[in-house]
Design an enzyme around this catalytic site. Sequence first.
Site, PDB file in Angstrom:
ATOM      1  N   ARG A  36      -6.343   1.680  -7.604  1.00  0.00           N
ATOM      2  CA  ARG A  36      -5.878   0.649  -6.418  1.00  0.00           C
ATOM      3  C   ARG A  36      -6.445  -0.586  -6.340  1.00  0.00           C
ATOM      4  NH1 ARG A  36      -0.947   2.017  -3.806  1.00  0.00           N
ATOM      5  NH2 ARG A  36      -0.391   3.809  -4.574  1.00  0.00           N
ATOM      6  N   ASP A  38      -1.721  -0.199  14.698  1.00  0.00           N
ATOM      7  CA  ASP A  38      -1.867   0.313  13.397  1.00  0.00           C
ATOM      8  C   ASP A  38      -3.241  -0.164  13.024  1.00  0.00           C
ATOM      9  OD1 ASP A  38      -0.357   1.826  10.902  1.00  0.00           O
ATOM     10  OD2 ASP A  38      -1.953   0.485  10.087  1.00  0.00           O
TER      11      ASP A  38
END
Length: 299
Positions: free
Chosen positions: A50, A159
């Site tokens: 990632r 978020d």
Amino acid sequence: MTMPDNIARSDQTMREYQFTDHDFQTIATLAHQRYGLHLQPSKKPLVYSRLTKRLRALDLPDFESYCALLSDPRGHAEQSHLLSALTTNVTHFFRERHHFTYLREKILPDLVEKAKNGSAVRIWSSACSAGQEAYSIAAMIRDACPEASRLDIKLLATDVDPQMIQKARQARYDRDQADAIPDEYKRLMIEDDGGQQFKIRQDLASLVSFGELNLIGDWPMRRRFDVIFCRNAAIYFDKDTQVRLWQRFADVLQDDGHLMIGHSERLTGPAQSEFRSVAITTYQRLPRNTALARPQTKD
């Protein structure tokens, strides 16, 4: 906020950049302290895969240099990119449909009546990703109460990832995401301009207020909520963090308010005594004068 499943990879995939166990632990510690993410050692290949894109983008020679950047005050902005890289915000409209059915049929009738009688109604989508959950909730509200914008009904959506909040505020989605919206709600939700994307109708979007918020950090909200959605986020925290989170939700819910969590998540810790299960992964806050006393713990 959701993280991807572990991907089995051999150490051969780590040849482009040196990635030591110390590098992994540095990143895992920062991710836990800053965002509550629980990265087990088995996630090391996944973390490598990632983050290599970030090393390329920053033109860094190895993970030691990347860790040094993360630890440097001048690299604070990179922590946001780290979060985005380590989390995969895979979601869709009306995900886990049973929650929305219960909201529409069992919860909203009483909340609409409450609002019509002049009281405030507050709903929180606490890990809203790119906004699909929040706009699905807004559709339920508008369906149950067409005059919702004229009443004191507010939907907060938060978020931890600022990039997701930016996307949510844009209220624009790829055309194929409309497939998850039930036909009976497409008219309420979609403003179709015939392009490759569609936009959420402004009258629906106006019901939602988006903001960046870290669930393991401070919560600035002062009013208690009638409904909280926190789905497929807590599962990626360690057990102690989950226990604290469930209790914090219990503390900020109205008596008889509802908490909806992900299908792989379960309430744990003292908060269990303050809720009753009413449907699949749906819990109702017991009135404070009838909830079982919490076990006393020392600071």
